[in-house]
Design an enzyme around this catalytic site. Structure first.
Site, mmCIF file in Angstrom:
data_model
loop_
_atom_site.group_PDB
_atom_site.id
_atom_site.type_symbol
_atom_site.label_atom_id
_atom_site.label_comp_id
_atom_site.label_asym_id
_atom_site.label_seq_id
_atom_site.Cartn_x
_atom_site.Cartn_y
_atom_site.Cartn_z
ATOM 1 N N TYR A 61 0.842 -1.203 0.000
ATOM 2 C CA TYR A 61 0.000 0.000 0.000
ATOM 3 C C TYR A 61 0.875 1.250 0.000
ATOM 4 O O TYR A 61 0.671 2.163 -0.816
ATOM 5 C CB TYR A 61 -0.924 0.003 1.224
ATOM 6 N N LYS A 104 1.028 3.999 -3.128
ATOM 7 C CA LYS A 104 0.582 5.382 -2.972
ATOM 8 C C LYS A 104 1.719 6.367 -3.256
ATOM 9 O O LYS A 104 1.479 7.464 -3.767
ATOM 10 C CB LYS A 104 0.014 5.599 -1.566
#
Length: 591
Positions: free
Chosen positions: A497, A501
């Site tokens: 994650y 991002k």
């Protein structure tokens, strides 16, 4: 019209005169039938108007109905004779249902948050307007009679909107030129007000004479107060002074509205043979407003006349000198003030992952700002529910089911929106997933799945929407990144994650620099930890207290904390911003 009712408005006088004419006609057999018929038709039209307006206007709330009943049944003559009121208050001054609903509608239409009322009487108009104010709205009512505050307050207390009303007792302005309170001065002032020289009236006037020199309006002006709407229904011969003071001291904001009651005054303002002092004063007031370049106005023939006045933005007048620099800073870009530049009227937007959480909040925000919004989500039911919410708010919307990790779904999503609305102006690429695992245990399946949605999917959406925008030479792309692009959030472990991002931020920066000279701006928002149902799941709930200790703001973000940012980035107000990562995390990345 009731037989014992005293005519007070132009229409009521018309009805009165028509009834007298009808009586004359009925007693004269020589009157032609055609004249009788036309007279009756005119009477039917005039006498039926007020009643029909009441039937077709929204009904008043129960607190308003109770206040009206209390007002009309009160013995105002007795109250005055007992010395409880300074003035003999006529029942005809009471605001009724239709007038109350008009005031309420004007508050709604002007989106007023702060209202000033000059002359409250029984409080019906004040409570009507308060019902239209937002929860944090405020209405300040200026009233000379202490008795009226005590009269209205019990009803205000019963209403959920009464807390918005603050009644200030005292003169709104210096209406009398007063000095030392001698008997002679009091007698002259009472004569000016057409009042009896009773002991109670002397008492009230002496109180006014001895009051500190600053009046309510002067106090408000001294503290820099401004109002979105002002309602004037007080001593009519002083209307022009109230009006001048409001504008000369900037108590009314730009685009603010002044409503002035009784400006047709029984028709005497336009009847040539009228020598009535009040009618003359109102005629002068109406003409003064008409000639004032600071405003635009209209008189609505509601009851005894309601003048609606809007303060217009300043424009230079010929043959006047000013040091003001009349440029875009002064007049606004393309004539739009800063809040107007945040409007998205006529724009077409989409939001991915809009079936819940941040995406749902973004969709509502863009719609409230004026955009048409396509709700994109893998779950068609969730997308339809949010689209339905927008429809209930009067926002044009459509629901589209799409998995943004699939190129065919992305292209179909774009095609469906363009097919329905012709273009896309705003692309809000918000959809994303998060999986937690220690880095040494992160599988390629988890890595690929996370990147397929968070980075690859965002890229495909940017590219597909960008092709539409580049062709038309205009577009705003807003990607949802994360605070995890700046720091490594802990103690949770989320390698895939965090990395995906960070990739969204670099994707945004690259596209932002490549496309700005072709009219397309690309920016991203990096939220901190947002309070969603997922945060309170069994697996994450134990981490909340740890997160809170790392956030200077002392709380988690709410989805509503992010709404203004997406509107700003979607609007023309952010035209000089591109490739920017707008971080909204309560200061967490600073510790």
């Amino acid at each position: 019209m009731q037989a014992d009712k005293v005519s007070d408005t132009p229409v009521e006088f018309v009805v009165e005169y028509l009834l007298k004419a009808k009586e004359i006609v009925e007693n004269n057999a020589n009157i032609p039938a055609e004249l009788r018929d036309n007279l009756q038709k005119a009477l039917d039209i005039a006498s039926g108007l007020d009643g029909y307006l009441e039937q077709m206007s929204s009904q008043e709330s129960e607190p308003l109905a109770e206040l009206y009943r209390k007002s009309v049944s009160h013995d105002w003559n007795k109250v005055h004779e007992e010395g409880k009121t300074l003035f003999r208050l006529p029942v005809t001054c009471i605001t009724g249902q239709v007038e109350g609903q008009v005031l309420k509608m004007l508050v709604h239409m002007s989106k007023a948050k702060r209202v000033l009322e000059i002359g409250m009487f029984t409080g019906y108009g004040a409570l009507s307007m308060a019902e239209a104010l937002p929860e944090n709205g405020q209405l300040i009512a200026c009233e000379l009679e202490p008795y009226l505050k005590d009269f209205a307050q019990p009803i205000f207390d019963k209403s959920p909107h009464g807390k918005k009303i603050t009644v200030k007792i005292g003169p709104a302005m210096d209406t009398l030129k007063v000095g030392y309170p001698t008997i002679s001065t009091c007698q002259q002032s009472l004569e000016l007000l057409n009042m009896s020289c009773s002991a109670s009236n002397f008492y009230y006037l002496i109180i006014l004479f001895k009051k500190k020199s600053s009046t309510i309006l002067q106090e408000l002006a001294a503290t820099g107060e401004q109002f979105d709407m002002v309602f004037i229904d007080a001593d009519k011969q002083n209307y022009i002074n109230y009006y001048k003071f409001l504008l000369d001291h900037n108590l009314l904001r730009i685009d603010g509205v002044i409503c002035v009651d009784n400006t047709l005054f029984k028709g005497r303002v336009y009847l040539k043979d009228s020598a009535d002092d009040i009618g003359k004063a109102l005629r002068d007031f109406n003409q003064f407003v008409t000639n004032d370049p600071r405003v635009e106005q209209v008189i609505v023939p509601l009851r005894d006349g309601l003048t609606i006045i809007r303060r217009v933005p300043y424009t230079p007048q010929a043959n006047t000198q000013s040091t003001a620099i009349y440029d875009e800073v002064f007049r606004g870009v393309q004539g739009k003030q800063v809040l107007d530049r945040l409007r998205l009227d006529g724009k077409v937007a989409y939001v991915t992952g809009a079936g819940q959480g941040i995406g749902r909040a973004f969709a509502h925000a863009l719609g409230e700002a004026g955009a048409k919004v396509a709700i994109i989500d893998m779950d068609k039911g969730k997308a339809e529910n949010v689209a339905h919410e927008l429809t209930l708010k009067g926002i044009s919307s459509m629901a589209v089911a799409a998995d943004i990790s699939k190129p065919e779904d992305v292209q179909k999503m774009i095609d469906d929106i363009v097919s329905k609305w012709g273009t896309i102006h705003i692309a809000c690429n918000n959809a994303g997933i998060n999986k937690n695992s220690a880095s040494e245990d992160t599988s390629l399946e988890e890595w690929d799945q996370t990147f397929n949605v968070n980075l690859r999917g965002t890229f495909m959406c940017c590219q597909a929407a960008g092709r539409v925008m580049l062709k038309q030479g205009y577009g705003k792309i807003i990607n949802t990144a994360s605070m995890a692009s700046l720091i490594v959030p802990h103690p949770q472990k989320q390698l895939s994650y965090n990395t995906s991002k960070a990739g969204v931020v670099k994707l945004t920066q690259t596209l932002g620099t490549e496309w700005i000279d072709r009219g397309v701006r690309v920016n991203c928002i990096s939220p901190g930890i947002v309070d969603t149902p997922l945060i309170h799941s069994e697996s994450l709930e134990p981490l909340v207290q740890r997160w809170l200790s790392d956030i200077p703001a002392g709380r988690l973000a709410q989805v509503t904390d992010l709404q203004a940012a997406v509107v700003y980035l979607a609007s023309d107000a952010s035209d000089y911003m591109t490739g920017h990562n707008l971080v909204i995390e309560g200061g967490q990345s600073l510790w």
